[in-house]
Design an enzyme around this catalytic site. Structure first.
Site, PDB file in Angstrom:
ATOM      1  N   ARG A 212       3.878   1.470   0.081  1.00 53.18           N
ATOM      2  CA  ARG A 212       3.206   1.916   1.226  1.00 53.18           C
ATOM      3  C   ARG A 212       2.281   3.210   0.946  1.00 53.18           C
ATOM      4  NH1 ARG A 212       5.728   6.003   5.767  1.00 53.18           N
ATOM      5  NH2 ARG A 212       4.195   5.499   7.276  1.00 53.18           N
ATOM      6  N   HIS A 213       1.118   3.037   1.703  1.00 52.91           N
ATOM      7  CA  HIS A 213      -0.043   4.219   1.361  1.00 52.91           C
ATOM      8  C   HIS A 213       0.701   5.326   1.421  1.00 52.91           C
ATOM      9  CE1 HIS A 213       0.703   5.278   5.630  1.00 52.91           C
ATOM     10  NE2 HIS A 213       0.471   4.350   6.036  1.00 52.91           N
ATOM     11  N   GLY A 214       0.187   6.586   0.883  1.00 53.90           N
ATOM     12  CA  GLY A 214       0.654   7.732   0.824  1.00 53.90           C
ATOM     13  C   GLY A 214       0.497   8.648   2.152  1.00 53.90           C
TER      14      GLY A 214
END
Ligand SMILES: *[C@@H]1O[C@H](CO)[C@@H](O)[C@H](O)[C@H]1NC(C)=O
Ligand SMILES: *[C@@H]1O[C@H](CO)[C@@H](O)[C@H](O)[C@H]1NC(C)=O
Ligand SMILES: *[C@@H]1O[C@H](CO)[C@@H](O)[C@H](O)[C@H]1NC(C)=O
Ligand SMILES: *[C@@H]1O[C@H](CO)[C@@H](O)[C@H](O)[C@H]1NC(C)=O
Length: 458
Positions: A80-82
């Site tokens: 997942r993106h940060g």
């Protein structure tokens, strides 16, 4: 409980004023007490607290091959993106809460003064973009994965293009995959290489491409009726009553959205700026449990077990992962390793359907508006599963008795449902998921039948 909470706060505050500044740091912890309820807005460090001491720490004994005769062949990581800014929709909710509090709240508590003098710094154009902490999430994760699997993620492999980077087209994901590569470049002091990635939304945003999901869940208000019902539940009413009385604002003016905005604000200020904001003082442990359940209900009905198409829409990604592992195994056997790792960056909405498809975190009973207390010990808990930079890592090994596979969620080894082996044979896993691997075709699961249309034509 509320009285003792405030009394305790009052005593601690007075004490720190008397004793001086040195104690006030002790009086206010840096981590909000409710931080482990933040769901998809939670920090990665909350699921791996040892990283607070050393953000690059890897316990080598936990990522060792299943036995000494095994060699790692390929890894697929779905990440997942940060950490990111709030989306436009949530910035608006936050702004409405702030306006109401500034204009209507009264009382003399010091935290209320802190809230009123707080500066609204979120703007609508932030629109869910990756923040600096989010870049760090991915830079650091890259380094830890390279330390964990040095034969798959190495400078040689990077230079020889044996690591493939794929991302969702969303800016926060593209920026995350760049930060991931930046982490590797810094680790090996690589200065003469560009970053590379492919955008593939049919893999990383499969939910947008699955017509049946869009029609029957995304655009369908009744698909999330449990969430709507929970918004007007006794539990949510109690939260609104407590918060509005702390602010001395009439309960009728304090909507469920505002309770949620206060919770989000506490979580954003913490995830983005590492601050225990005065907004967190509006909520106690039981409020946070209710608001966490509300978010989990939404994930459950929109991304998880609530509707079968949520899970099934992830079949293209599921098939793709196994294809990559098999291709790597074939290449390895015929002497030419072409790819050692696939790094795929997407969303919480990418991971939850995939994990549900594979039957992880499945509770015996569904999550419903009535069953908040019954679901106190549920396993479907997005705070634990999909914080920022959440990652699901498949590692394929060639061992003396055949191919074996390991699966890590957030860097912790998992057992496949109904299999009590930490590194089962690849064939066993394939058999276990044979229905999904040999079926679950995108067209069949996702196309909306045109029968209604045909009927009217006849
Ligand atoms: C690493 O993990 C092993 C196995 O769980 C544990 O015994 C050991 O204490 C850990 N080491 C560190 C430094 O955390
Ligand atoms: C909308 O969701 C409800 C509840 O899940 C379902 O019964 C109904 O068929 C859905 N409507 C459409 C158009 O798919
Ligand atoms: C919800 O909880 C009640 C008991 O509180 C139980 O009787 C019911 O079966 C539960 N419903 C679901 C769908 O789990
Ligand atoms: C949840 O687990 C705790 C601790 O094991 C237990 O005391 C409690 O009764 C459980 N609650 C429910 C609703 O199952």
């Amino acid at each position: 409980m509320k009285t003792t909470y405030f009394l305790a706060n009052f005593l601690i505050t007075s004490l720190s004023i008397m004793v001086g500044l040195s104690l006030s740091k002790l009086a206010r912890p840096t981590i909000p007490a409710i931080a482990h309820h933040f769901g998809t807005k939670g920090r990665y460090e909350e699921v791996n607290p040892h990283l607070l001491d050393d953000i690059l720490f890897v316990n080598k004994s936990l990522v060792a091959p299943p036995s000494p005769d095994c060699r790692a062949i390929h890894m697929v990581s779905v990440i997942r993106h940060g950490t990111r800014y709030p989306t436009t929709k949530n910035v608006k909710k936050i702004a409405r809460l702030f306006e109401l509090v500034v204009s209507h709240a009264s009382g003399s508590a010091s935290w209320l003064n802190d809230i009123k003098t707080w500066k609204m710094w979120y703007t609508e154009d932030m629109d869910g973009r990756l923040v600096e902490k989010g870049c760090d999430d991915h830079r650091h994760l890259a380094v830890r994965l390279a330390q964990s699997f040095p034969t798959l993620i190495s400078e040689d492999h990077l230079r020889a293009n044996r690591i493939e980077f794929i991302t969702s087209s969303k800016h926060r994901c593209v920026d995350s995959v760049k930060a991931f590569q930046e982490g590797l470049h810094r680790l090996w002091d690589v200065q003469d290489m560009d970053y590379k990635h492919y955008v593939d939304d049919s893999l990383m945003r499969f939910f947008d491409h699955c017509e049946r999901f869009v029609e029957s869940v995304e655009k369908n208000k009744t698909a999330l009726k449990e969430v709507e019902r929970f918004k007007s539940s006794a539990e949510m009413d109690a939260v609104r009553r407590k918060i509005s009385s702390r602010l001395q604002i009439p309960y009728s003016q304090f909507t469920p959205d505002m309770a949620e905005a206060a919770f989000f604000l506490c979580s954003y200020e913490f995830a983005i700026k590492s601050e225990n904001s005065p907004w967190c003082d509006l909520l106690d442990e039981s409020d946070a449990q209710v608001l966490e359940y509300k978010n989990d209900l939404k994930q459950y009905w929109k991304r998880g077990y609530g509707h079968d198409v949520n899970r099934k829409s992830s079949c293209p990604l599921f098939h793709d992962i196994f294809k990559r592992l098999e291709k790597a195994a074939n290449d390895y056997r015929f002497g030419g390793v072409k790819k050692t790792a696939t790094i795929q960056v997407g969303h919480g909405e990418t991971l939850l359907p995939l994990l549900s498809l594979m039957s992880f975190y499945k509770d015996e009973k569904p999550l419903t508006a009535e069953n908040f207390s019954l679901q106190h010990n549920r396993t479907f808990r997005s705070s634990q599963i999909v914080p920022y930079a959440a990652n699901l890592v498949f590692v394929l090994y060639e061992c003396s008795d055949g191919l074996r596979i390991q699966l890590f969620l957030n860097e912790k080894l998992m057992t496949f449902p109904n299999m009590n082996h930490l590194a089962p044979l690849y064939e066993t896993v394939r058999k276990h998921y044979s229905k999904l691997l040999n079926g679950c075709e995108f067209n069949k699961e996702c196309n909306v039948p045109q029968s209604n249309l045909r009927n009217t034509e006849l």
